[in-house]
Design an enzyme around this catalytic site. Structure first.
Site, PDB file in Angstrom:
ATOM      1  N   PRO A   1       0.603  -1.309  -0.055  1.00  0.00           N
ATOM      2  CA  PRO A   1      -0.014  -0.005   0.122  1.00  0.00           C
ATOM      3  C   PRO A   1       0.990   1.152  -0.032  1.00  0.00           C
ATOM      4  CG  PRO A   1       0.133  -0.854   2.213  1.00  0.00           C
ATOM      5  CD  PRO A   1       0.872  -2.138   1.204  1.00  0.00           C
TER       6      PRO A   1
ATOM      7  N   CYS B   1       4.274   2.590   8.617  1.00  0.00           N
ATOM      8  CA  CYS B   1       4.633   3.948   7.913  1.00  0.00           C
ATOM      9  C   CYS B   1       5.286   4.842   8.689  1.00  0.00           C
ATOM     10  CB  CYS B   1       3.313   4.815   7.427  1.00  0.00           C
ATOM     11  SG  CYS B   1       3.430   6.122   6.575  1.00  0.00           S
TER      12      CYS B   1
ATOM     13  N   LYS C   1       1.398  -4.795   8.971  1.00  0.00           N
ATOM     14  CA  LYS C   1       2.572  -4.401   8.240  1.00  0.00           C
ATOM     15  C   LYS C   1       3.374  -3.778   9.673  1.00  0.00           C
ATOM     16  CE  LYS C   1       4.847  -2.441   4.290  1.00  0.00           C
ATOM     17  NZ  LYS C   1       5.238  -1.291   4.041  1.00  0.00           N
TER      18      LYS C   1
ATOM     19  N   HIS D   1       8.928  -4.434   6.867  1.00  0.00           N
ATOM     20  CA  HIS D   1       9.778  -3.672   6.112  1.00  0.00           C
ATOM     21  C   HIS D   1      11.208  -3.521   6.783  1.00  0.00           C
ATOM     22  CE1 HIS D   1      10.985  -0.264   3.578  1.00  0.00           C
ATOM     23  NE2 HIS D   1      12.179   0.135   4.522  1.00  0.00           N
TER      24      HIS D   1
ATOM     25  N   ASN E   1       9.703  -6.651   2.961  1.00  0.00           N
ATOM     26  CA  ASN E   1       9.533  -5.568   2.109  1.00  0.00           C
ATOM     27  C   ASN E   1      10.659  -4.674   2.318  1.00  0.00           C
ATOM     28  OD1 ASN E   1       7.780  -2.629   3.005  1.00  0.00           O
ATOM     29  ND2 ASN E   1       7.848  -3.203   1.026  1.00  0.00           N
ATOM     30  N   GLY E   2      10.941  -3.971   1.228  1.00  0.00           N
ATOM     31  CA  GLY E   2      12.249  -2.876   1.536  1.00  0.00           C
ATOM     32  C   GLY E   2      13.237  -3.017   0.413  1.00  0.00           C
ATOM     33  N   ASP E   3      13.122  -2.042  -0.421  1.00  0.00           N
ATOM     34  CA  ASP E   3      14.351  -2.130  -1.468  1.00  0.00           C
ATOM     35  C   ASP E   3      14.327  -3.010  -2.308  1.00  0.00           C
ATOM     36  OD1 ASP E   3      15.010   0.339  -0.209  1.00  0.00           O
ATOM     37  OD2 ASP E   3      17.072  -0.067   0.248  1.00  0.00           O
TER      38      ASP E   3
ATOM     39  N   ARG F   1       7.761   0.823  -4.306  1.00  0.00           N
ATOM     40  CA  ARG F   1       8.286   1.989  -5.196  1.00  0.00           C
ATOM     41  C   ARG F   1       8.702   1.446  -6.622  1.00  0.00           C
ATOM     42  NH1 ARG F   1      11.965   5.217  -1.334  1.00  0.00           N
ATOM     43  NH2 ARG F   1      12.579   3.093  -0.482  1.00  0.00           N
TER      44      ARG F   1
END
Length: 322
Positions: free
Chosen positions: A18, A102, A141, A171, A202-204, A227
């Site tokens: 998200p 977040c 998350k 993340h 999650n992350g990069d 992203r």
């Protein structure tokens, strides 16, 4: 490769994260078409009094969508979170995702998002209240912790599993790191070994090779992409293919990219109406142009157009020139 979230079987292990202002309905459908096994809505505030804004109204459209419909809620008040969960389920959500990942100041200053990781008793209260308030699966998350000194992902993960959370996305940074510095996947790997519910890394994760490395390294059930999907939604197909075959998929032909971009922009116009649709299309087209490594003046030309048909005509001309 498949995993289950409650009664829902997710066949493909790549998930669209998200992202506020990005993962609206047109983009979620597009990513699902391009191979995302699960797509999660933009964060919806848990304060239902704010749902009458144009922004919230667009975020609360859950129907005619890809199933299972996962909707992310954010907030720091257990009762408000439960109410938001109930109302989203009434609107068609099939999975409720709780945001404790977040790092945005706007979110953290309200003691929501990853700021909650500081207060484990409040985390417990929110998770219990939300899980008990709805009959659909609830997922969570998080980040690895609040700061490098306070990494409590393991504690939160075990607590979440005990309470009945059905899947956990992590993340690989702390709240302090925001999106800076390198991600570490060791914490995700440790959590994956310690709990039974599906874990998403999650992350990069920016391409198929990174996705396979992270999945193998952490043994995570799924890879969550944020992203990297902006301007390149076909990244999901590329990752799925590489995970299955260890071979890189050829990038889509220009004609395919053209068809996808034009359809995406048209869908944004339809979903948001002319005024907002034109403006929201600009940022997505900007991301596509970055992916295409376009170094002409087209982006600044496109950003000045305020008419839907002219946007589509200019895109046709742009691709004809390529």
């Amino acid at each position: 490769m498949a995993f289950a979230i409650g009664p829902y079987c997710v066949e493909k292990p790549v998930i669209l994260a998200p992202m506020a202002g990005v993962t609206d309905l047109p983009f979620r459908r597009l990513c699902h078409d391009q191979g995302a096994g699960l797509v999660v809505s933009e964060m919806v505030t848990s304060d239902v009094r704010l749902w009458n804004s144009t922004k919230s109204r667009h975020r609360l459209v859950h129907d005619h969508e890809v199933s299972p419909r996962s909707v992310q809620i954010a907030g720091g008040d257990p009762q408000m979170m439960a109410e938001a969960a109930r109302q989203n389920v009434a609107l068609g959500a099939q999975i409720i995702d709780i945001n404790m990942g977040c790092p945005a100041k706007k979110v953290c200053n309200k003691a929501a998002g990853s700021a909650l990781l500081k207060d484990e008793s409040l985390v417990r209260e929110i998770l219990e209240t939300v899980v008990n308030s709805v009959s659909v699966p609830v997922t969570l998350k998080i980040r690895t912790g609040w700061s490098q000194e306070q990494k409590n992902a393991m504690t939160i993960a075990k607590m979440a599993e005990d309470i009945g959370i059905q899947a956990l996305a992590i993340h690989g940074r702390t709240r302090e790191c925001k999106f800076q510095g390198s991600v570490e996947y060791d914490t995700i790997a440790e959590v994956k070994q310690a709990i039974q519910i599906p874990v998403f890394a999650n992350g990069d994760i920016k391409d198929a090779k990174t996705a396979k490395f992270v999945k193998d390294y952490t043994q995570a059930d799924g890879i969550m992409i944020g992203r990297a999907a902006q301007g390149k939604p076909w990244v999901f197909n590329e990752i799925n293919h590489y995970l299955q075959t260890s071979e890189l998929l050829d990038p889509p032909a220009l004609a395919e990219v053209k068809a996808l971009v034009i359809k995406h922009v048209h869908n944004l116009h339809q979903f948001y109406g002319d005024y907002l649709g034109v403006r929201i299309a600009r940022k997505h087209v900007g991301w596509y142009l970055q992916t295409l490594a376009d170094n002409t003046q087209f982006r600044s030309v496109f950003n000045r157009i305020d008419n839907t048909q002219e946007q589509l005509d200019q895109l046709e001309e742009f691709f004809a020139r390529q």
